[in-house]
Design an enzyme around this catalytic site. Structure first.
Site, PDB file in Angstrom:
ATOM      1  N   LYS A  77       0.833  -1.205   0.000  1.00  0.00           N
ATOM      2  CA  LYS A  77       0.000   0.000   0.000  1.00  0.00           C
ATOM      3  C   LYS A  77       0.875   1.266   0.000  1.00  0.00           C
ATOM      4  CE  LYS A  77      -3.963   1.931   2.632  1.00  0.00           C
ATOM      5  NZ  LYS A  77      -4.894   1.673   3.757  1.00  0.00           N
ATOM      6  N   SER A 152      -9.701   1.810   2.699  1.00  0.00           N
ATOM      7  CA  SER A 152      -8.773   2.613   1.954  1.00  0.00           C
ATOM      8  C   SER A 152      -7.752   1.823   1.154  1.00  0.00           C
ATOM      9  CB  SER A 152      -8.058   3.560   2.917  1.00  0.00           C
ATOM     10  OG  SER A 152      -7.242   2.856   3.815  1.00  0.00           O
ATOM     11  N   SER A 176      -9.898  -0.834   6.745  1.00  0.00           N
ATOM     12  CA  SER A 176      -9.318  -0.526   5.442  1.00  0.00           C
ATOM     13  C   SER A 176      -8.625  -1.680   4.737  1.00  0.00           C
ATOM     14  CB  SER A 176      -8.343   0.653   5.569  1.00  0.00           C
ATOM     15  OG  SER A 176      -9.054   1.879   5.617  1.00  0.00           O
TER      16      SER A 176
END
Lengths: 447, 447
Positions: A77, A152, A176
């Site tokens: 990420k 996210s 997330s």
């Protein structure tokens, strides 16, 4: 690489049917082909990945393989530090924030031989659940073009669901990792707080954030966790699992397994297909003899907890990002800036009360988990939705529980009865029962 | 009752040399004689105490004694709920806040037969270290008239030091049990967070507060703790000691004991007599073969932690007291009102950062405590001072460490080299080493 798992790739590498370099080149071909529409990557690092692949192949030829992840392509990420490239956290203001050191989890992946292809798109600042990023693009759900992959960690799920790599890392503040895993039909783990070191994570909320893996199946998820769950003496939130995270395993005798089920009112506002699939699974579970018990989670009012978690995230992010916001306001979207600005100046007592709300929820869920193997509930009240639809406020209502409590939570997919997009089931367990949850999830998904 | 301990009183009761009623009547005589100057009590409850004493004597006659505390007079800080009387927390606005239920610790004391004489004076709202209470008077230090007994549990220490009762309860947010114990030459314990239930405590800070006992000696302190350390399923902060709080005991072989000593800079601003007595004790400890190791507590900057703890207390108290403040502003002193008002509106990010400061300190001290029996340091940088002197800002600099970390801390007295007021030494230990700390304190105070 579609439908290929880390284990099958590892077997292919072991048997000499492919090479790490071939895998990496194939993955970059996929990225070149798919990512212009998918918008899953923020930055790719083909040169270092190729060099790493060549080194991996050399190790294998010399019988010095580092294990099942050696030579396997992965990605991280965009809020996880990778030496030499920007840790943007999906925020334009940090486009040039070059990491001077790898995150601890990156070092662990590398020491296991995994090859990092780049950093992944995410909801701006990790504060949101659609990954419609104003700077790096609207990430797509590989299962349904035009739909959100969730967030996210949307890029982390999209990359796995698109078959580009078998394992990615996300981060989970209120859901997330699990929300995008749910929307994309994948397995995702929010580990016990402190089990995976957060050092090198660009924090949204140091209280709630945990790094977690996403994969297509339980075996790959366990493989990732076995590499990532390592005590980090230089991370203030890292802790040792008292008996190790694999010590507890579910009973092989199904009638000895006890799952807690929140009462029906919690599910009242779920999308009907989510409720139907969840209840169908519960019936199947009971039919095979697994015990289900109703649990009293009265301390947990999902809306109140979501607001508390949001306020804590805004206040902590306000502390972390305040100076950057003052210096480069245009490097943030208006809505993200507004949220952080609110957190900076929110009344102190309100922030204090939000932390207390976490303690109350933690106390209640820990009490109810005594004697249970896990609590079972849907991961999200809804399935993936089109980017053009407004994001429901309830996206993190079921996931924030585990962040507040510091407990592990697994998201795994089950089919919807309407044969549409998959539904996701969540197991929340006692501290350090991470390995047990994955094993349980595997059992339940095979029923 | 001067110089009398709970154990000697218990022996006298057992042998029939006295009765609980005689002890209680003697204690109320002492209160009548001393308290007009001492200002240690907020409210006394002679009727219920006499009835309880008569019941205790009847139990003893019937061979149904509840144990060594049966018939022993005790008293509780004014922020601990006692059914039927006001829980004022030293705040005039709460003069008529009548408790409808006993605090959990009160129930425990009663189930052990201890007889509660009343509620004790304290610094207004538990937020301060002198017990110069604007509504219930300036509590005096029995060792030195005109001097502060410390605070916020000043009445709890003064009552024991004046010989009125052998054991009292205080509460400790940043040092409020240990500071008055230090100034009055007593033993005081801030237990491991959660070991003693806070249910029924009128909170200043739910994050930092712990109830703790004060006594004249280690045996009485252990006796009190054995009654008070009980898991309370209805208190969200209560927790079970994994191996019990008495499981760990110091080695009887002195050379196996290892104490950590913070580096000298921490002591730089101590009163010379405190530093001299502490260093004298360290030399004596080393001379008998106990190992001392220098510890790195670089995460702990006492001034920064004190400010963080104060802000958290103000913000949490602001949440708890805000409505009362709006309704009856005159029921609070100006300075207390100002502090709470600040906490209510302090910037959210600043409050969030204060909580993070606690985590950093906790992480550092837990790391350093590995392999140690305890960390040893002075309890306070100064001895008791006259009420007419301004209170030093540093009063809680050494004590707040244990509150931030959730760890147990013992304060015990040692003589000053100038033969003046006593100095106090603090032992901070690993979670649930409460019993071990008291035993260690006993060993060290006998060297």
């Amino acid at each position: 690489m579609s439908e290929t798992t880390a284990i099958t790739l590892s077997n292919a590498l072991c048997s000499g049917r492919t090479t790490a370099l071939a895998l990496i080149d194939a993955a970059f071909d996929e990225i070149a082909q798919k990512d212009p529409q998918l918008k899953a990557f923020i930055e790719t690092t083909p040169e270092t990945a190729r060099a790493d692949a060549i080194a991996s192949d050399a190790r294998r030829l010399g019988d010095n393989s580092l294990g099942p992840l050696d030579g396997i392509p992965v990605a991280i990420k965009g809020n996880i530090a990778r030496y030499g490239i920007a840790t943007t956290a999906g925020i334009r203001a940090f486009s040039n924030r070059i990491a001077t050191e790898d995150a601890f989890v990156v070092k662990l992946l590398q020491s296991a031989g995994a090859i990092i292809l780049g950093t992944l798109n995410m909801h701006e600042g990790a504060l949101g659940g659609t990954t419609d990023n104003p700077f790096w693009g609207q990430c797509q759900n590989p299962l349904a073009p035009g739909f959100t992959p969730g967030g996210s960690s949307g890029g982390s799920a999209a990359t796995v669901a698109a078959g580009i790599v078998p394992i990615t890392l996300g981060s989970d503040t209120m859901g997330s990792v699990r929300i995008p895993a749910a929307y994309c039909g994948l397995w995702g783990l929010k580990p016990t707080a402190g089990l995976i070191s957060n050092r090198g994570l660009f924090h949204l909320s140091w209280t709630l954030d945990t790094i977690g893996p996403i994969a297509t199946n339980s075996t790959d998820l366990t493989l990732a966790l076995s590499v990532l769950a390592k005590y980090d003496p230089d991370c203030i939130d890292s802790c040792r699992a008292p008996d190790g995270w694999t010590a507890h395993q579910p009973s092989t005798n199904l009638s000895d397994i006890v799952l807690g089920v929140p009462n029906d009112t919690l599910l009242a506002d779920c999308e009907p297909e989510v409720k139907a699939a969840f209840n169908h699974l519960l019936s199947a579970i009971q039919a095979v003899g697994i015990q289900t018990l109703s649990v009293d989670l009265s301390e947990w009012q999902p809306t109140r907890l979501r607001r508390a978690g949001l306020l804590i995230s805004e206040a902590e992010a306000g502390h972390l990002l305040g100076a950057a916001l003052d210096k480069d306001a245009d490097g943030f979207s208006d809505s993200f800036r507004d949220m952080i600005s609110y957190g900076r100046t929110a009344p102190g007592s309100k922030v204090a009360a939000a932390y207390r709300c976490l303690s109350e929820v933690r106390s209640g869920v820990c009490r109810e988990l005594q004697g249970l193997d896990a609590i079972i509930l849907p991961t999200t009240p809804q399935r993936a939705f089109p980017h053009v639809s407004p994001a429901p406020a309830s996206q993190a209502d079921f996931t924030a529980l585990a962040n507040a409590a510091g407990l592990p939570a697994l998201a795994f997919p089950i089919p919807a009865l309407d044969h549409g997009l998959p539904v996701s089931i969540q197991l929340v367990g006692n501290a350090f029962s991470d390995g047990k949850l994955i094993a349980l999830g595997q059992m339940l998904s095979s029923i």
